[in-house]
Design a protein around this motif. Structure first.
Motif, PDB file in Angstrom:
ATOM      1  N   GLU A 281      -5.020  -6.898 -23.825  1.00  0.00           N
ATOM      2  CA  GLU A 281      -3.589  -6.776 -24.128  1.00  0.00           C
ATOM      3  C   GLU A 281      -2.843  -8.061 -23.788  1.00  0.00           C
ATOM      4  O   GLU A 281      -1.870  -8.430 -24.456  1.00  0.00           O
ATOM      5  CB  GLU A 281      -2.993  -5.604 -23.351  1.00  0.00           C
ATOM      6  CG  GLU A 281      -3.549  -4.245 -23.762  1.00  0.00           C
ATOM      7  CD  GLU A 281      -2.912  -3.115 -22.978  1.00  0.00           C
ATOM      8  OE1 GLU A 281      -2.066  -3.409 -22.091  1.00  0.00           O
ATOM      9  OE2 GLU A 281      -3.243  -1.938 -23.239  1.00  0.00           O
ATOM     10  N   GLU A 282      -3.278  -8.777 -22.729  1.00  0.00           N
ATOM     11  CA  GLU A 282      -2.577  -9.996 -22.315  1.00  0.00           C
ATOM     12  C   GLU A 282      -2.920 -11.201 -23.191  1.00  0.00           C
ATOM     13  O   GLU A 282      -2.262 -12.242 -23.098  1.00  0.00           O
ATOM     14  CB  GLU A 282      -2.910 -10.337 -20.852  1.00  0.00           C
ATOM     15  CG  GLU A 282      -2.631  -9.213 -19.872  1.00  0.00           C
ATOM     16  CD  GLU A 282      -3.827  -8.297 -19.721  1.00  0.00           C
ATOM     17  OE1 GLU A 282      -3.793  -7.415 -18.844  1.00  0.00           O
ATOM     18  OE2 GLU A 282      -4.807  -8.454 -20.486  1.00  0.00           O
ATOM     19  N   TYR A 283      -3.947 -11.064 -24.009  1.00  0.00           N
ATOM     20  CA  TYR A 283      -4.408 -12.210 -24.797  1.00  0.00           C
ATOM     21  C   TYR A 283      -3.563 -12.336 -26.057  1.00  0.00           C
ATOM     22  O   TYR A 283      -3.234 -11.353 -26.710  1.00  0.00           O
ATOM     23  CB  TYR A 283      -5.876 -12.043 -25.184  1.00  0.00           C
ATOM     24  CG  TYR A 283      -6.486 -13.264 -25.821  1.00  0.00           C
ATOM     25  CD1 TYR A 283      -7.078 -14.252 -25.044  1.00  0.00           C
ATOM     26  CD2 TYR A 283      -6.462 -13.438 -27.208  1.00  0.00           C
ATOM     27  CE1 TYR A 283      -7.639 -15.375 -25.618  1.00  0.00           C
ATOM     28  CE2 TYR A 283      -7.013 -14.566 -27.790  1.00  0.00           C
ATOM     29  CZ  TYR A 283      -7.602 -15.534 -26.993  1.00  0.00           C
ATOM     30  OH  TYR A 283      -8.139 -16.652 -27.576  1.00  0.00           O
ATOM     31  N   HIS A 284      -3.241 -13.574 -26.407  1.00  0.00           N
ATOM     32  CA  HIS A 284      -2.510 -13.846 -27.644  1.00  0.00           C
ATOM     33  C   HIS A 284      -3.032 -15.139 -28.244  1.00  0.00           C
ATOM     34  O   HIS A 284      -3.749 -15.921 -27.593  1.00  0.00           O
ATOM     35  CB  HIS A 284      -0.994 -13.906 -27.407  1.00  0.00           C
ATOM     36  CG  HIS A 284      -0.591 -14.791 -26.268  1.00  0.00           C
ATOM     37  ND1 HIS A 284      -0.425 -16.137 -26.386  1.00  0.00           N
ATOM     38  CD2 HIS A 284      -0.344 -14.488 -24.962  1.00  0.00           C
ATOM     39  CE1 HIS A 284      -0.070 -16.653 -25.220  1.00  0.00           C
ATOM     40  NE2 HIS A 284      -0.025 -15.674 -24.341  1.00  0.00           N
ATOM     41  N   TYR A 285      -2.652 -15.395 -29.476  1.00  0.00           N
ATOM     42  CA  TYR A 285      -3.244 -16.489 -30.240  1.00  0.00           C
ATOM     43  C   TYR A 285      -2.987 -17.850 -29.603  1.00  0.00           C
ATOM     44  O   TYR A 285      -3.830 -18.749 -29.673  1.00  0.00           O
ATOM     45  CB  TYR A 285      -2.701 -16.466 -31.674  1.00  0.00           C
ATOM     46  CG  TYR A 285      -3.178 -17.634 -32.510  1.00  0.00           C
ATOM     47  CD1 TYR A 285      -4.483 -17.667 -32.991  1.00  0.00           C
ATOM     48  CD2 TYR A 285      -2.332 -18.696 -32.802  1.00  0.00           C
ATOM     49  CE1 TYR A 285      -4.934 -18.734 -33.743  1.00  0.00           C
ATOM     50  CE2 TYR A 285      -2.773 -19.766 -33.561  1.00  0.00           C
ATOM     51  CZ  TYR A 285      -4.079 -19.793 -34.026  1.00  0.00           C
ATOM     52  OH  TYR A 285      -4.523 -20.847 -34.772  1.00  0.00           O
TER      53      TYR A 285
END
Length: 407
Positions: A281-285
């Motif tokens: 959930e904390e990961y983004h591009y």
């Protein structure tokens, strides 16, 4: 009897004079013996050598014939114990079995400059590996594993598997189906192999690609034994933008990164099927992360945001449900101050160890996350990806394998 005694005493004049004093009747006979010509002693007296033991005589070898100098007999060289061990043909096998993990010989760098040919950076000055030289104008390194390197040749279009230790290389065509985004892995294809010396056996290439036109994701397998591709069933309505970055082998599965942080693509080597794993959930591009080996050899994920290194590990929770476990590391104290003038970027990892590779403004660095040791592995330059090459190296192995192939 007296005559025999006098004949023996003739050899010793002092003893003969003493007998004449004791027995005057023998004086005339002794005088007669002394007038006879001298005879040669049956046992000549040889003076003892200086320092020789009393009662021992030195026997010198006969002199060599005239005109022929004496040539000393060559002594057989005696090997030192460590040389005897190293010269044993079974030593390389015992050495590999003892250390288990192959040593790191260098890194292959994919740069973004005008010349995209990969560059090999050795870890030691006396390295058996140099930069690859093929009859191709443009090369891109896709994967390094089990002593082999997989390249994608742009001109001409082909895939190339290269063994840096033996110098051998194998060309084969791309998969026949259309694709846009793709990634690939090279594996040893020998059943039960310990992957400590995979230079002689066959290999397998796994090619995972996405087809934007048909909106499918496919997996294709190439075998060096058959020299042909086999195509697994495509996954409809499952289209991911596969990133051309290093993939991860963890257990019996390969893991590939996708664009836009949508998911991870998993290819099960035993079942020969594709599946997707959701991202944390904390990961983004914007993290521009990479897959990596987490603690215990599990699936891991890493990303950088500002000066924080974010790490995730795929493991079972309290209810035995696998999910991502997160932790963060401040890298301000790990890298030089000049390296942090711009945001660092993750460009690879070392498979089998908890190590990430990072490109910065002043060069590329390797960070070992267990010990927090940092080592510079590349000079200044923009790198898209860095792939470590690990293999055991035995001097002369390339000549031996070349003879095996010729025979």
């Amino acid at each position: 009897m007296m005559v025999a005694m006098l004949l023996r005493c003739r050899l010793h004049p002092p003893l003969m004079s003493y007998i004449c004093l004791l027995c005057p009747a023998s004086f005339t006979f002794c005088h007669l013996l002394s007038s006879l010509p001298p005879t040669q002693s049956p046992i000549p007296h040889v003076p003892a050598a200086a320092g020789a033991h009393r009662g021992c005589r030195r026997r010198d070898p006969p002199p060599p014939p005239a005109g022929r100098p004496r040539v000393p007999r060559p002594r057989r060289p005696r090997l030192q114990p460590w040389r005897r061990i190293l010269s044993d043909p079974a030593f390389p096998r015992r050495y590999r079995a003892f250390h288990r993990a192959p040593p790191l010989l260098g890194f292959l760098l994919n740069r973004r400059e005008r010349d995209p040919d990969p560059e090999f950076v050795p870890t030691a000055a006396a390295s058996p590996v140099s930069s690859p030289e093929f009859d191709c104008d443009r090369l891109w390194t896709l994967d390094c594993r089990h002593g082999r390197v997989l390249f994608h040749s742009i001109e001409p279009t082909a895939l190339v598997v290269w063994d840096p230790i033996t110098g051998g290389h194998h060309y084969f065509p791309e998969p026949a189906h259309p694709f846009s985004g793709y990634a690939a892995a090279v594996l040893c294809a020998v059943d039960g192999c310990d992957h400590l010396d995979c230079h002689r056996g066959p290999f397998l290439v796994v090619f995972v690609s996405a087809d934007h036109y048909d909106n499918v994701t496919r997996a294709s397998l190439y075998s060096s034994e058959t020299g042909a591709w086999s195509y697994e069933p495509a996954c409809p309505d499952f289209m991911c933008d596969i990133k051309r970055t290093p993939c991860l082998l963890a257990g019996d599965a390969l893991y590939f990164m996708t664009g836009l942080a949508l998911c991870l693509v998993k290819f099960d080597l035993a079942q020969r099927d594709l599946s997707a794993i959701h991202m944390p959930e904390e990961y983004h591009y914007s993290l521009l992360g990479t897959v990596m080996t987490a603690e215990g050899g599990r699936l891991g994920l890493a990303g950088i945001e500002e000066h924080n290194l974010h790490l995730w590990s795929w493991q079972a929770g309290a209810d035995d449900i696998e999910d991502w476990v997160h932790r963060a590391i401040d890298i301000n104290s790990l890298l030089p101050v000049t390296a942090l003038t711009t945001s660092p970027r993750l460009v690879g990892f070392t498979e089998g160890s908890n190590t990430v590779l990072m490109n910065t403004y002043v060069g590329a660095f390797a960070i070992e996350l267990n010990s927090m040791k940092v080592r510079k592995i590349g000079e200044t330059g923009l790198c898209y990806s860095i792939l470590p090459y690990m293999s055991f190296y035995t001097p002369g192995l390339s000549r031996v394998l070349a003879c095996d192939l010729e025979s």
